[in-house]
Design a protein around this motif. Structure first.
Motif, PDB file in Angstrom:
ATOM      1  N   LEU A  10       0.817  -1.207   0.000  1.00 30.24           N
ATOM      2  CA  LEU A  10       0.000   0.000   0.000  1.00 30.24           C
ATOM      3  C   LEU A  10       0.852   1.258   0.000  1.00 30.24           C
ATOM      4  O   LEU A  10       0.457   2.280  -0.570  1.00 30.24           O
ATOM      5  N   SER A  11       2.019   1.221   0.642  1.00 33.20           N
ATOM      6  CA  SER A  11       2.882   2.398   0.632  1.00 33.20           C
ATOM      7  C   SER A  11       3.477   2.630  -0.752  1.00 33.20           C
ATOM      8  O   SER A  11       3.770   3.775  -1.115  1.00 33.20           O
ATOM      9  N   LEU A  12       3.659   1.565  -1.519  1.00 35.14           N
ATOM     10  CA  LEU A  12       4.185   1.697  -2.884  1.00 35.14           C
ATOM     11  C   LEU A  12       3.100   2.059  -3.884  1.00 35.14           C
ATOM     12  O   LEU A  12       3.380   2.656  -4.925  1.00 35.14           O
ATOM     13  N   LEU A  13       1.850   1.700  -3.567  1.00 35.14           N
ATOM     14  CA  LEU A  13       0.742   1.959  -4.496  1.00 35.14           C
ATOM     15  C   LEU A  13       0.139   3.328  -4.205  1.00 35.14           C
ATOM     16  O   LEU A  13      -0.662   3.470  -3.294  1.00 35.14           O
ATOM     17  N   LYS A  14       0.530   4.317  -4.973  1.00 30.31           N
ATOM     18  CA  LYS A  14      -0.107   5.620  -4.857  1.00 30.31           C
ATOM     19  C   LYS A  14      -1.559   5.513  -5.299  1.00 30.31           C
ATOM     20  O   LYS A  14      -1.921   4.595  -6.043  1.00 30.31           O
ATOM     21  N   PRO A  15      -2.431   6.423  -4.845  1.00 33.45           N
ATOM     22  CA  PRO A  15      -3.860   6.309  -5.159  1.00 33.45           C
ATOM     23  C   PRO A  15      -4.160   6.119  -6.632  1.00 33.45           C
ATOM     24  O   PRO A  15      -5.013   5.317  -7.003  1.00 33.45           O
ATOM     25  N   GLU A  16      -3.431   6.832  -7.519  1.00 31.20           N
ATOM     26  CA  GLU A  16      -3.717   6.686  -8.942  1.00 31.20           C
ATOM     27  C   GLU A  16      -3.295   5.320  -9.476  1.00 31.20           C
ATOM     28  O   GLU A  16      -3.902   4.789 -10.405  1.00 31.20           O
ATOM     29  N   LEU A  17      -2.258   4.720  -8.861  1.00 29.62           N
ATOM     30  CA  LEU A  17      -1.837   3.389  -9.284  1.00 29.62           C
ATOM     31  C   LEU A  17      -2.889   2.331  -8.961  1.00 29.62           C
ATOM     32  O   LEU A  17      -2.964   1.305  -9.631  1.00 29.62           O
ATOM     33  N   GLY A  31      13.003  -2.243  -6.237  1.00 32.52           N
ATOM     34  CA  GLY A  31      12.629  -2.623  -7.598  1.00 32.52           C
ATOM     35  C   GLY A  31      11.442  -1.840  -8.113  1.00 32.52           C
ATOM     36  O   GLY A  31      11.439  -1.337  -9.250  1.00 32.52           O
ATOM     37  N   VAL A  32      10.419  -1.697  -7.279  1.00 27.68           N
ATOM     38  CA  VAL A  32       9.247  -0.916  -7.685  1.00 27.68           C
ATOM     39  C   VAL A  32       9.627   0.549  -7.871  1.00 27.68           C
ATOM     40  O   VAL A  32       9.168   1.217  -8.803  1.00 27.68           O
ATOM     41  N   GLY A  33      10.492   1.067  -7.005  1.00 29.35           N
ATOM     42  CA  GLY A  33      10.941   2.442  -7.151  1.00 29.35           C
ATOM     43  C   GLY A  33      11.655   2.674  -8.469  1.00 29.35           C
ATOM     44  O   GLY A  33      11.466   3.712  -9.124  1.00 29.35           O
ATOM     45  N   ILE A  34      12.469   1.707  -8.897  1.00 34.24           N
ATOM     46  CA  ILE A  34      13.162   1.837 -10.177  1.00 34.24           C
ATOM     47  C   ILE A  34      12.166   1.836 -11.332  1.00 34.24           C
ATOM     48  O   ILE A  34      12.291   2.615 -12.297  1.00 34.24           O
ATOM     49  N   VAL A  35      11.180   0.973 -11.270  1.00 32.20           N
ATOM     50  CA  VAL A  35      10.158   0.941 -12.327  1.00 32.20           C
ATOM     51  C   VAL A  35       9.420   2.268 -12.404  1.00 32.20           C
ATOM     52  O   VAL A  35       9.193   2.818 -13.494  1.00 32.20           O
ATOM     53  N   LEU A  36       9.044   2.815 -11.262  1.00 30.46           N
ATOM     54  CA  LEU A  36       8.328   4.080 -11.250  1.00 30.46           C
ATOM     55  C   LEU A  36       9.214   5.232 -11.708  1.00 30.46           C
ATOM     56  O   LEU A  36       8.711   6.194 -12.308  1.00 30.46           O
ATOM     57  N   ARG A  37      10.499   5.151 -11.451  1.00 29.80           N
ATOM     58  CA  ARG A  37      11.401   6.211 -11.865  1.00 29.80           C
ATOM     59  C   ARG A  37      11.505   6.329 -13.388  1.00 29.80           C
ATOM     60  O   ARG A  37      11.967   7.344 -13.905  1.00 29.80           O
ATOM     61  N   GLN A  38      11.108   5.287 -14.097  1.00 29.37           N
ATOM     62  CA  GLN A  38      11.158   5.341 -15.551  1.00 29.37           C
ATOM     63  C   GLN A  38      10.186   6.354 -16.121  1.00 29.37           C
ATOM     64  O   GLN A  38      10.304   6.769 -17.275  1.00 29.37           O
ATOM     65  N   ASN A  39       9.201   6.744 -15.308  1.00 31.16           N
ATOM     66  CA  ASN A  39       8.245   7.771 -15.718  1.00 31.16           C
ATOM     67  C   ASN A  39       8.039   8.722 -14.556  1.00 31.16           C
ATOM     68  O   ASN A  39       7.335   8.387 -13.600  1.00 31.16           O
ATOM     69  N   PRO A  40       8.641   9.903 -14.572  1.00 33.46           N
ATOM     70  CA  PRO A  40       8.527  10.828 -13.444  1.00 33.46           C
ATOM     71  C   PRO A  40       7.101  11.182 -13.095  1.00 33.46           C
ATOM     72  O   PRO A  40       6.774  11.391 -11.941  1.00 33.46           O
ATOM     73  N   LYS A  41       6.217  11.247 -14.077  1.00 34.57           N
ATOM     74  CA  LYS A  41       4.819  11.589 -13.810  1.00 34.57           C
ATOM     75  C   LYS A  41       4.144  10.514 -12.973  1.00 34.57           C
ATOM     76  O   LYS A  41       3.335  10.790 -12.112  1.00 34.57           O
ATOM     77  N   ALA A  42       4.507   9.254 -13.243  1.00 34.61           N
ATOM     78  CA  ALA A  42       3.917   8.161 -12.492  1.00 34.61           C
ATOM     79  C   ALA A  42       4.448   8.092 -11.086  1.00 34.61           C
ATOM     80  O   ALA A  42       3.723   7.754 -10.145  1.00 34.61           O
ATOM     81  N   SER A  43       5.730   8.420 -10.902  1.00 35.25           N
ATOM     82  CA  SER A  43       6.313   8.329  -9.581  1.00 35.25           C
ATOM     83  C   SER A  43       5.923   9.489  -8.695  1.00 35.25           C
ATOM     84  O   SER A  43       6.091   9.448  -7.495  1.00 35.25           O
ATOM     85  N   GLY A  44       5.366  10.533  -9.248  1.00 38.50           N
ATOM     86  CA  GLY A  44       4.933  11.668  -8.435  1.00 38.50           C
ATOM     87  C   GLY A  44       6.070  12.411  -7.792  1.00 38.50           C
ATOM     88  O   GLY A  44       5.864  13.036  -6.768  1.00 38.50           O
TER      89      GLY A  44
END
Length: 465
Positions: A140-147, A452-465
């Motif tokens: 849940l801490s990795l899943l932002k509301p939009e995710l 690992g999830v942080g690296i995936v999200l970093r591939q798109n700055p908009k997604a990582s917030g």
């Protein structure tokens, strides 16, 4: 008799520094790795009894309670933001991801621990069972509301909940095995949590239907009062407390009850009637200004609860996990340091077993769906909740979806620690080594999954917030 006394200055300063450094560490790790929870975990380890032991035990116990309240609120928030249409459409995928995430670690653990490390079958099974859960708090801490509005997000969340319910069953079995012979495990220990969970989910559906019928003939001024901030807070508190207590005493997971209460509140009160909404009806109600006097469950939670959860309760939860890790036993057991390389190898294999669950995301969602369930809910939710464009670009391809879910499933946490602690008499029948290996795996896999999830999200700055 409890007597009010002024706390000593060392305790005050220590607790203050702990709360402050939790947020500092989360900010640093979130900036570097998009995994702020690792900062809280590290601070908890440093302040815990295994490293510095500067926090008194009674304070740690208080922090544990506050942290678990934070976890319950995290799960409740996930229920509020659940997309019902996606949940139904991907329920089969979620069960497959959750089920394989339980079976693969147990099977691989038996192969490695029994045939590779030379332990008996029962300790090998127990070690795998401890590593079969997925950390719901980490998820849940990795899943932002939009995710949570995407297919990977809803599959990941529901699979983690499935693992939590099964983890409860495993914990009951471990408790019996730790005190009795294998043959004394009763079928009630296995069947009851599962049946209660199904009954709770079905009862929630009936309660939603009944409350919707009850609200239809209400006068407009009553409906307007329901969407006042204080009323929404009261309703959320009542439903959350009732579902958590009911689920626990009935024999299933209190976290499952918290999730169902969030789904119920979020679905029933999500959209005020037309004659209750503010004059600017073209605007989304969730973005309506609080001065309009209309508070949906999401707006109420974000306004009054989310700040406390984000900066206080959630960091305390992960710090409490860190403080409970037996760090001292991880370097050497009985004078041998082989526990270190065995722990690393076992952690990597358990990470790989969980990562393989992402394979199910390669299967198109239309192939694994219940087509006939609640079509009216499906249409209404799809009209109301759309997938944000940046996240669709990042996560909706089969490859990215599989990688994201596989990495996020790796993280262990609270349930794994509970099971391993209950099963400690079995894991330590020969020596403390196997228990230390399991702790190594819990710690490393939580780090691997979060990074690992942080690296995936970093591939798109908009997604990582």
């Amino acid at each position: 008799m409890f007597v009010y006394t002024v706390p000593d200055i060392p305790i005050l300063l220590t607790t203050f520094s702990l709360l402050y450094l939790l947020n500092v560490a989360e900010a640093i790790f979130n900036y570097l790795l998009e995994a702020g929870l690792l900062g809280s975990l590290a601070v908890g380890i440093v302040y815990g009894p295994e490293v510095s032991s500067i926090v008194p035990e009674n304070v740690l116990q208080t922090l544990l309670i506050l942290g678990y309240i934070g976890l319950i609120l995290l799960v409740f928030e996930a229920g509020l933001s659940t997309n019902i249409a996606l949940l139904y459409d991907n329920s089969t995928s979620s069960i497959l991801v959750g089920g394989s995430g339980i079976l693969l670690p147990i099977a691989l653990s038996i192969l490695v621990v029994h045939f590779g490390f030379g332990y008996d079958i029962l300790p090998s099974f127990v070690a795998g069972a401890s590593l079969s859960s997925t950390s719901l708090g980490t998820t849940l801490s990795l899943l932002k509301p939009e995710l949570r509005q995407t297919r990977p997000g809803i599959v990941l969340l529901s699979a983690a909940l499935f693992d939590d319910v099964v983890g409860l069953i495993i914990a009951a079995i471990m408790q019996t095995l730790s005190s009795n012979a294998l043959g004394s495990v009763s079928w009630q220990n296995i069947v009851r949590p599962l049946l209660v969970s199904v009954a709770f989910a079905g009862s929630t559906c009936l309660l939603v239907w009944a409350l919707q019928l009850l609200m239809k003939p209400m006068p407009d001024h009553w409906k307007r009062d329901i969407y006042r901030a204080e009323t929404q807070l009261f309703l959320q508190a009542v439903f959350l407390a009732g579902f958590v207590a009911g689920a626990k005493y009935a024999g299933t997971s209190e976290l499952f009850g918290a999730y169902l209460s969030g789904v119920l509140v979020g679905h029933i009160f999500q959209s005020p009637p037309e004659n209750v909404q503010p004059s600017a009806r073209s605007a989304s109600i969730d973005s309506a200004a609080p001065s309009a006097g209309i508070y949906t469950p999401h707006l109420t939670f974000d306004t009054f609860v989310q700040p406390i959860l984000r900066y206080v309760l959630s960091p305390i939860f992960f710090a409490s996990i860190g403080s409970a890790l037996p760090i001292r036993t991880l370097g050497s057991v009985d004078g041998s340091s082989r526990v270190v390389w065995r722990g690393f190898v076992y952690a990597l294999l358990m990470a790989g077993a969980k990562a393989l669950t992402g394979f199910w995301l390669f299967i198109p969602p239309t192939f694994l769906t219940f087509q006939t369930i609640c079509p009216t809910w499906r249409i209404r939710n799809r009209h109301r909740q759309s997938i944000p464009d940046p996240l669709e670009e990042l996560l909706m391809s089969p490859m990215r979806s599989a990688i994201f879910v596989g990495l996020a499933m790796i993280a262990r946490g609270e349930i794994a620690l509970i099971i391993s602690q209950i099963a400690r008499p079995i894991l330590t029948q020969v020596s403390q080594e196997l228990y230390a290996i399991v702790i190594w795996a819990i710690l490393l896999d939580t780090v691997i999954g979060a990074v690992g999830v942080g690296i995936v999200l970093r591939q798109n700055p908009k997604a990582s917030g």
